[in-house]
Scaffold this active site. Structure first.
Site, mmCIF file in Angstrom:
data_model
loop_
_atom_site.group_PDB
_atom_site.id
_atom_site.type_symbol
_atom_site.label_atom_id
_atom_site.label_comp_id
_atom_site.label_asym_id
_atom_site.label_seq_id
_atom_site.Cartn_x
_atom_site.Cartn_y
_atom_site.Cartn_z
ATOM 1 N N GLU A 92 101.944 26.784 79.110
ATOM 2 C CA GLU A 92 101.746 25.751 80.134
ATOM 3 C C GLU A 92 100.672 26.117 81.147
ATOM 4 O OE1 GLU A 92 105.344 24.597 82.178
ATOM 5 O OE2 GLU A 92 104.389 22.774 82.952
ATOM 6 N N LYS B 283 113.834 24.801 86.485
ATOM 7 C CA LYS B 283 112.870 24.841 85.358
ATOM 8 C C LYS B 283 111.582 25.504 85.833
ATOM 9 C CE LYS B 283 109.380 23.217 82.660
ATOM 10 N NZ LYS B 283 107.938 23.372 82.907
ATOM 11 N N ASP C 39 114.730 38.446 75.050
ATOM 12 C CA ASP C 39 115.357 37.268 74.466
ATOM 13 C C ASP C 39 115.352 36.123 75.496
ATOM 14 O OD1 ASP C 39 117.235 35.368 73.578
ATOM 15 O OD2 ASP C 39 118.480 36.866 72.602
ATOM 16 N N HIS D 119 98.030 21.045 89.005
ATOM 17 C CA HIS D 119 98.456 21.213 87.615
ATOM 18 C C HIS D 119 97.504 20.477 86.678
ATOM 19 C CE1 HIS D 119 101.079 21.695 84.210
ATOM 20 N NE2 HIS D 119 101.166 20.390 84.048
HETATM 21 C C1 LIG Z 1 97.119 25.388 90.836
HETATM 22 C C2 LIG Z 1 97.226 25.964 92.230
HETATM 23 C C3 LIG Z 1 97.509 27.467 92.128
HETATM 24 C C4 LIG Z 1 95.913 25.759 92.976
HETATM 25 O O1 LIG Z 1 96.117 26.152 94.314
HETATM 26 P P1 LIG Z 1 94.960 26.200 95.401
HETATM 27 O O2 LIG Z 1 95.599 26.540 96.679
HETATM 28 O O3 LIG Z 1 94.136 24.974 95.303
HETATM 29 O O4 LIG Z 1 94.120 27.409 94.860
HETATM 30 P P2 LIG Z 1 92.740 27.998 95.358
HETATM 31 O O5 LIG Z 1 91.657 27.467 94.447
HETATM 32 O O6 LIG Z 1 92.591 27.806 96.840
HETATM 33 O O7 LIG Z 1 92.935 29.558 95.062
HETATM 34 C C5 LIG Z 1 93.886 30.323 95.783
HETATM 35 C C6 LIG Z 1 94.427 31.403 94.867
HETATM 36 O O8 LIG Z 1 95.248 30.809 93.853
HETATM 37 C C7 LIG Z 1 95.041 31.504 92.639
HETATM 38 N N1 LIG Z 1 94.415 30.571 91.665
HETATM 39 C C8 LIG Z 1 93.964 29.324 91.876
HETATM 40 N N2 LIG Z 1 93.475 28.789 90.748
HETATM 41 C C9 LIG Z 1 93.606 29.734 89.798
HETATM 42 C C10 LIG Z 1 93.288 29.791 88.417
HETATM 43 N N3 LIG Z 1 92.710 28.764 87.787
HETATM 44 N N4 LIG Z 1 93.575 30.907 87.749
HETATM 45 C C11 LIG Z 1 94.164 31.963 88.353
HETATM 46 N N5 LIG Z 1 94.457 31.975 89.669
HETATM 47 C C12 LIG Z 1 94.207 30.866 90.381
HETATM 48 C C13 LIG Z 1 94.109 32.660 92.934
HETATM 49 O O9 LIG Z 1 94.857 33.780 93.273
HETATM 50 C C14 LIG Z 1 93.357 32.164 94.113
HETATM 51 O O10 LIG Z 1 92.849 33.177 94.941
HETATM 52 P P3 LIG Z 1 91.570 34.075 94.472
HETATM 53 O O11 LIG Z 1 92.122 35.065 93.537
HETATM 54 O O12 LIG Z 1 90.617 33.117 93.823
HETATM 55 O O13 LIG Z 1 91.085 34.685 95.731
HETATM 56 C C15 LIG Z 1 98.362 25.288 93.069
HETATM 57 O O14 LIG Z 1 98.062 23.917 93.145
HETATM 58 C C16 LIG Z 1 99.735 25.479 92.517
HETATM 59 O O15 LIG Z 1 100.330 26.521 92.650
HETATM 60 N N6 LIG Z 1 100.294 24.411 91.923
HETATM 61 C C17 LIG Z 1 101.621 24.465 91.320
HETATM 62 C C18 LIG Z 1 101.471 24.675 89.853
HETATM 63 C C19 LIG Z 1 102.792 24.780 89.153
HETATM 64 O O16 LIG Z 1 103.846 24.937 89.719
HETATM 65 N N7 LIG Z 1 102.701 24.699 87.842
HETATM 66 C C20 LIG Z 1 103.851 24.749 86.989
HETATM 67 C C21 LIG Z 1 103.827 23.575 86.051
HETATM 68 S S1 LIG Z 1 104.669 22.172 86.785
HETATM 69 C C22 LIG Z 1 106.309 22.508 86.327
HETATM 70 O O17 LIG Z 1 106.551 22.725 85.169
HETATM 71 C C23 LIG Z 1 107.383 22.858 87.317
HETATM 72 C C24 LIG Z 1 107.793 21.914 88.432
HETATM 73 C C25 LIG Z 1 106.646 21.596 89.309
HETATM 74 O O18 LIG Z 1 108.305 20.701 87.932
HETATM 75 C C26 LIG Z 1 108.874 22.667 89.181
HETATM 76 C C27 LIG Z 1 109.480 21.915 90.329
HETATM 77 O O19 LIG Z 1 109.529 20.675 90.301
HETATM 78 O O20 LIG Z 1 109.959 22.617 91.265
HETATM 79 N N1 LIG Z 2 124.097 36.084 72.575
HETATM 80 C C1 LIG Z 2 123.064 36.907 72.599
HETATM 81 O O1 LIG Z 2 122.335 36.972 73.583
HETATM 82 C C2 LIG Z 2 122.774 37.784 71.412
HETATM 83 C C3 LIG Z 2 121.614 38.505 71.377
HETATM 84 N N2 LIG Z 2 121.326 39.345 70.332
HETATM 85 C C4 LIG Z 2 120.099 40.137 70.241
HETATM 86 O O2 LIG Z 2 120.436 41.500 70.529
HETATM 87 C C5 LIG Z 2 119.250 42.226 70.825
HETATM 88 C C6 LIG Z 2 119.485 43.142 71.998
HETATM 89 O O3 LIG Z 2 120.580 43.999 71.752
HETATM 90 P P1 LIG Z 2 120.496 45.543 72.173
HETATM 91 O O4 LIG Z 2 121.880 46.094 72.087
HETATM 92 O O5 LIG Z 2 119.807 45.663 73.482
HETATM 93 O O6 LIG Z 2 119.554 46.094 71.047
HETATM 94 P P2 LIG Z 2 119.570 47.380 70.121
HETATM 95 O O7 LIG Z 2 120.866 47.583 69.449
HETATM 96 O O8 LIG Z 2 118.347 47.207 69.277
HETATM 97 O O9 LIG Z 2 119.288 48.533 71.176
HETATM 98 C C7 LIG Z 2 120.284 49.116 71.942
HETATM 99 C C8 LIG Z 2 120.467 50.560 71.507
HETATM 100 O O10 LIG Z 2 119.296 51.310 71.827
HETATM 101 C C9 LIG Z 2 119.653 52.673 71.980
HETATM 102 N N3 LIG Z 2 118.967 53.193 73.179
HETATM 103 C C10 LIG Z 2 117.935 54.087 73.159
HETATM 104 N N4 LIG Z 2 117.514 54.350 74.409
HETATM 105 C C11 LIG Z 2 118.286 53.635 75.259
HETATM 106 C C12 LIG Z 2 118.341 53.488 76.684
HETATM 107 N N5 LIG Z 2 117.517 54.159 77.503
HETATM 108 N N6 LIG Z 2 119.242 52.638 77.204
HETATM 109 C C13 LIG Z 2 120.078 51.952 76.425
HETATM 110 N N7 LIG Z 2 120.095 52.040 75.079
HETATM 111 C C14 LIG Z 2 119.204 52.893 74.483
HETATM 112 C C15 LIG Z 2 121.178 52.728 72.122
HETATM 113 O O11 LIG Z 2 121.826 53.407 71.090
HETATM 114 P P3 LIG Z 2 121.446 53.642 69.537
HETATM 115 O O12 LIG Z 2 120.201 54.456 69.506
HETATM 116 O O13 LIG Z 2 122.629 54.367 69.014
HETATM 117 O O14 LIG Z 2 121.271 52.298 68.891
HETATM 118 C C16 LIG Z 2 121.587 51.249 72.217
HETATM 119 O O15 LIG Z 2 122.796 50.949 71.614
HETATM 120 C C17 LIG Z 2 118.199 41.197 71.097
HETATM 121 O O16 LIG Z 2 117.332 41.132 69.992
HETATM 122 C C18 LIG Z 2 118.977 39.889 71.197
HETATM 123 O O17 LIG Z 2 118.166 38.796 70.826
HETATM 124 C C19 LIG Z 2 122.214 39.534 69.313
HETATM 125 C C20 LIG Z 2 123.392 38.836 69.301
HETATM 126 C C21 LIG Z 2 123.744 37.879 70.310
#
Ligand SMILES: CC(C)(COP(=O)([O-])OP(=O)([O-])OC[C@H]1O[C@@H](n2cnc3c(N)ncnc32)[C@H](O)[C@@H]1OP(=O)([O-])[O-])[C@@H](O)C(=O)NCCC(=O)NCCSC(=O)C[C@@](C)(O)CC(=O)[O-]
Ligand SMILES: NC(=O)C1=CN([C@@H]2O[C@H](COP(=O)(O)OP(=O)(O)OC[C@H]3O[C@@H](n4cnc5c(N)ncnc54)[C@H](OP(=O)(O)O)[C@@H]3O)[C@@H](O)[C@H]2O)C=CC1
Length: 422
Positions: free
Chosen positions: A84, A262, A278, A376
């Site tokens: 997006e 969202k 995940d 946007h």
């Molecule tokens: C689009 C902006 C950021 C413009 O905002 P602006 O204030 O016009 O930006 P600007 O041109 O003055 O720039 C200010 C800074 O923004 C950043 N910036 C600015 N443009 C860029 C770009 N192209 N790429 C990367 N960074 C950018 C950048 O950091 C920049 O500073 P700089 O680094 O240039 O000194 C602003 O209007 C904004 O934040 N809009 C909201 C956008 C948004 O939320 N999008 C999500 C999709 S909509 C949705 O799915 C969710 C929603 C909206 O429904 C959630 C809800 O309802 O709550």
């Molecule tokens: N409802 C849900 O959300 C479900 C999700 N999943 C999936 O399960 C996966 C995640 O499960 P997860 O158990 O994390 O994966 P893994 O089993 O792949 O990894 C966990 C294992 O990693 C080993 N491990 C090594 N280093 C560490 C550490 N520093 N900390 C903790 N564990 C360590 C552990 O033992 P060891 O080495 O003995 O393995 C541990 O059991 C994802 O892919 C997810 O999509 C699956 C089923 C349902």
């Protein structure tokens, strides 16, 4: 496609080339369409085949970097994978505007994952409950033996809850194994524990054990972040007031809260995807948590400080890992974790919550001032130009014209393109 049977015996064991051959035939011999999948190519063909079943290719999602982030005093670049437009720009913008106040401060409740064991068919659930609660030490031994690696890393069973659940099918007893899964998301780890301990729970209580699976309502893995935006950084006190009114709308109305959340998940899911975690688990947990008090509400809360600044907080369950699942298998996920410089699930969760808050600030500010379309759609204009058929230099030309003139539509983009090519 519809004239063919979907019964494809042997598809799972076929090579990728063979699968693409089947697909080309289905598409009426459209080898060009299929070669798109070959051209995009997986990072590693064999890896993709091992990660999922019946793999035919990859669906590349753009990966970008959010700049300007300071989380708990640390400057960082945050990789975000999203389809997006304006999502990453919004985070950059929001993070820039709170740098003067130190960026985002976060806290983390811990990596406790809940596994549920469903016990059915009990006429005396209270007896069963006490029986199970009284044998926590034995349960701990069984669970910890399942995953000695996790235990050696400081993880393992940390608590036990037994709930009596009235359902339409009668009373059930539900056991919660509360497990510290350290740096793993932990689903596999706790699912194995639940499956291992269930027969013992059944033998103690006489119950029929059924489902044994983690809960995605990860309310023991809450991560919190707060940031303060000075009024001068966001357009003055009027903008602060308008954003607070916008936030109150989400507090009062689930229709608005769903959209508000969202927007938060735009940021959170993008970090989750980039790091190979995940996304469905995180989304399910976030929305279930948002609905926990019986009424769906926002994951963030906004208030005005004594100085007249805008302060935002987020609290969200984040079951994230830096080991396990796809996090260690996918090379791009590994690279993203390296960019973040994170060495724990805790650090990753803190950053992710901060991005969610930044995302919400950006959307709220846009909504409370110019409206979402200005920023946007300005960024989305290039996509619309491409859909209309623009290529190469034409894309920016058409997008620029679209931005100048009100609504951004495909029909308008086509007209501009026709004019350009005439
Ligand atoms: C689009 C902006 C950021 C413009 O905002 P602006 O204030 O016009 O930006 P600007 O041109 O003055 O720039 C200010 C800074 O923004 C950043 N910036 C600015 N443009 C860029 C770009 N192209 N790429 C990367 N960074 C950018 C950048 O950091 C920049 O500073 P700089 O680094 O240039 O000194 C602003 O209007 C904004 O934040 N809009 C909201 C956008 C948004 O939320 N999008 C999500 C999709 S909509 C949705 O799915 C969710 C929603 C909206 O429904 C959630 C809800 O309802 O709550
Ligand atoms: N409802 C849900 O959300 C479900 C999700 N999943 C999936 O399960 C996966 C995640 O499960 P997860 O158990 O994390 O994966 P893994 O089993 O792949 O990894 C966990 C294992 O990693 C080993 N491990 C090594 N280093 C560490 C550490 N520093 N900390 C903790 N564990 C360590 C552990 O033992 P060891 O080495 O003995 O393995 C541990 O059991 C994802 O892919 C997810 O999509 C699956 C089923 C349902």
């Amino acid at each position: 496609m519809t004239d063919h049977t979907s019964r494809l015996s042997g598809f799972a064991t076929a090579t990728r080339a063979e699968r693409l051959g089947v697909l080309a035939e289905r598409l009426g011999g459209d080898a060009e369409a299929v070669s798109l999948l070959e051209r995009l190519g997986p990072v590693d063909g064999e890896l993709v085949d091992r990660m999922i079943e019946n793999a035919i290719g990859v669906m590349p999602v753009p990966l970008g970097l959010a700049t300007n982030m300071i989380v708990d005093g640390r400057e960082m670049l945050v990789p975000m994978a999203t389809e997006e437009s304006s999502v990453i720009a919004a985070v950059c913008n929001s993070a820039k505007r709170c740098r003067a106040t130190g960026g985002f401060q976060t806290s983390y409740a811990g990596s406790l994952t809940i596994a549920q064991v469903q016990l059915c068919g009990l006429s005396d659930p209270h007896r069963a409950r006490l029986e199970i609660l009284g044998r926590e030490d034995e349960i701990r031994v069984i669970c910890d033996e399942v995953d000695p690696q996790l235990t050696s890393l400081g993880g393992g069973l940390r608590g036990l809850e037994v709930r009596i659940l009235p359902t339409r099918a009668g009373i059930m007893v539900v056991v919660h194994l509360i497990v510290d899964t350290r740096d793993a998301m932990g689903a596999n780890a706790v699912n194995t524990m639940a499956e291992t301990v269930a027969p013992t729970l059944a033998s103690w209580t006489g119950a029929r054990p059924l489902l044994r699976i983690l809960s995605n309502l990860a309310d023991r893995r809450l991560t919190r972040a707060r940031a303060v935006w000075p009024a001068a950084e966001i357009g003055g006190p009027e903008v602060v007031e308008a954003m607070l009114l916008g936030a109150e709308f989400a507090e009062a109305d689930p229709y608005r809260a769903a959209t508000h959340n969202k927007g938060i998940m735009n940021g959170i899911s993008a970090v989750v995807l980039a790091t190979g975690n995940d996304t469905r688990a995180i989304e399910a947990g976030a929305h279930a948590f948002a609905a926990q008090n019986g009424c769906y509400g926002p994951l963030t809360h906004w208030e005005c400080t004594e100085e007249g600044s805008l302060a935002g907080t987020i609290e969200v369950p984040l079951s994230l890992g830096i080991v396990g699942g796809a996090t260690r298998i996918h090379p791009v996920a590994q690279l993203c974790l390296k960019i973040l410089g994170t060495d724990s699930a805790e650090a990753l969760s803190r950053i992710t919550a901060a991005v969610g808050l930044a995302q919400n600030f950006g959307a709220l500010r846009a909504l409370a001032t110019d409206g979402i379309q200005k920023g946007h759609m300005a960024l989305h204009a290039q996509n619309v130009a491409i859909v209309a058929g623009a290529t190469g230099d034409e894309i920016e030309f058409v997008a620029a014209k679209l931005r100048q003139g009100g609504r951004v539509t495909e029909a308008k983009a086509r007209k501009i393109l026709d004019f350009l090519r005439a």
